[in-house]
Motif scaffolding. Structure first.
Motif, PDB file in Angstrom:
ATOM      1  N   THR A   1       2.765  10.674   3.794  1.00 63.31           N
ATOM      2  CA  THR A   1       2.637  11.669   2.964  1.00 63.31           C
ATOM      3  C   THR A   1       3.107  11.722   1.623  1.00 63.31           C
ATOM      4  OG1 THR A   1       1.754  13.569   4.266  1.00 63.31           O
ATOM      5  CG2 THR A   1       2.160  14.331   2.048  1.00 63.31           C
ATOM      6  N   HIS A   2       3.101  11.156   0.202  1.00 66.92           N
ATOM      7  CA  HIS A   2       2.946  11.591  -1.197  1.00 66.92           C
ATOM      8  C   HIS A   2       2.679  12.909  -2.213  1.00 66.92           C
ATOM      9  CE1 HIS A   2       4.934   7.486  -0.281  1.00 66.92           C
ATOM     10  NE2 HIS A   2       4.295   7.306   0.111  1.00 66.92           N
TER      11      HIS A   2
ATOM     12  N   CYS B   1       6.775  11.303  -7.222  1.00 70.23           N
ATOM     13  CA  CYS B   1       6.251  11.946  -6.222  1.00 70.23           C
ATOM     14  C   CYS B   1       7.411  12.873  -6.344  1.00 70.23           C
ATOM     15  CB  CYS B   1       6.527  11.061  -5.403  1.00 70.23           C
ATOM     16  SG  CYS B   1       6.392  11.221  -3.304  1.00 70.23           S
TER      17      CYS B   1
ATOM     18  N   ILE C   1       8.186  13.776  -2.920  1.00 70.72           N
ATOM     19  CA  ILE C   1       8.927  13.746  -2.066  1.00 70.72           C
ATOM     20  C   ILE C   1      10.256  12.251  -2.312  1.00 70.72           C
ATOM     21  CG2 ILE C   1       9.228  12.899   0.644  1.00 70.72           C
ATOM     22  CD1 ILE C   1       6.352  14.421  -0.036  1.00 70.72           C
ATOM     23  N   HIS C   2      10.091  11.814  -2.889  1.00 73.47           N
ATOM     24  CA  HIS C   2      10.053   9.854  -3.598  1.00 73.47           C
ATOM     25  C   HIS C   2      10.870  10.036  -5.409  1.00 73.47           C
ATOM     26  CE1 HIS C   2       7.458   9.321   0.459  1.00 73.47           C
ATOM     27  NE2 HIS C   2       8.753   9.343   0.834  1.00 73.47           N
TER      28      HIS C   2
ATOM     29  N   MET D   1      10.176   7.105  -7.154  1.00 68.10           N
ATOM     30  CA  MET D   1       8.729   7.058  -6.863  1.00 68.10           C
ATOM     31  C   MET D   1       7.797   7.096  -8.470  1.00 68.10           C
ATOM     32  SD  MET D   1       6.196   7.667  -3.938  1.00 68.10           S
ATOM     33  CE  MET D   1       3.867   6.453  -3.800  1.00 68.10           C
TER      34      MET D   1
END
Ligand code: CU
Length: 213
Positions: free
Chosen positions: A160-161, A199, A201-202, A205
């Protein structure tokens, strides 16, 4: 602030082998004060050199984006430029510089801009499945489109992103919900400008959409 980290920045900035670097006396002293964790010294330096700050910050950013600057020194320069720009904002109330520094630091993480051709008014950006070489990326990560066109982000990755425009430096906002593997997200860009997004989460990114008139 972490002292060892600042020492590393200091070393990165003034490491031997970068004979072309002409750190100003002010920046030099400011980094020293950071390294010593001396807040009073930092504040005094900023106040006494208030008028010099815009030029100092611009100089640091120019060095950071210069192709002659080794990659490992770029982060340190952007970091110091951002600290100075934030200090400048605090004493002047002017947010222009901090925005400029943040945009340039963001741009430095991106590939060269790609002029994309829409298919039925829609461009596609892929979040591809991770390979040994690349993972957690937008492809392309730096896209140029026309006003009124739509971007569809397609998640062909296995994870997931969730991404969102950075409010402070973007022309406008957009926010994907949770885009699960196999899912997608669409946004129509009606307002020309620059949209920087990342992103949740990242954090490495990152992507940018430039919308032309
Ligand atoms: Cu992500």
């Amino acid at each position: 602030m972490n002292k060892r980290f600042l020492a590393a920045i200091f070393l990165a900035l003034f490491a031997s082998g970068s004979a072309t670097l002409e750190a100003s006396e002010f920046t030099d002293k400011y980094i020293e004060a950071l390294d010593e964790n001396d807040f009073v010294k930092q504040t005094t330096l900023i106040e006494q050199n208030k008028d010099k700050l815009p030029a100092e910050i611009k100089g640091l950013v120019d060095e950071a984006i210069s192709p002659n600057t080794p990659k490992e020194e770029k982060t340190g320069k952007f970091h110091i430029a951002e600290l100075l720009a934030r200090a400048y904002k605090d004493i002047s109330g002017d947010v222009t510089l901090i925005k400029e520094v943040k945009k340039k630091a963001f741009d430095a993480q991106l590939s060269a801009p790609v002029k994309s051709t829409a298919v039925n008014g829609v461009h596609t950006i892929e979040m591809p499945k991770a390979t040994a070489a690349v993972k957690n990326v937008f492809m392309p990560d730096n896209i140029v489109i026309r006003k009124g066109e739509t971007i569809r982000w397609v998640n062909t990755d296995a994870i997931t992103h969730i991404f969102s425009a950075m409010q402070i430096i973007s022309t406008g906002g957009f926010s994907s919900k949770s885009v699960e593997a196999g899912g997608n997200f669409e946004f129509k860009f009606d307002k020309p400008g620059e949209y920087f997004y990342l992103c949740f989460i990242h954090h490495a990114m990152v992507g940018k959409v430039t919308v032309e008139e």
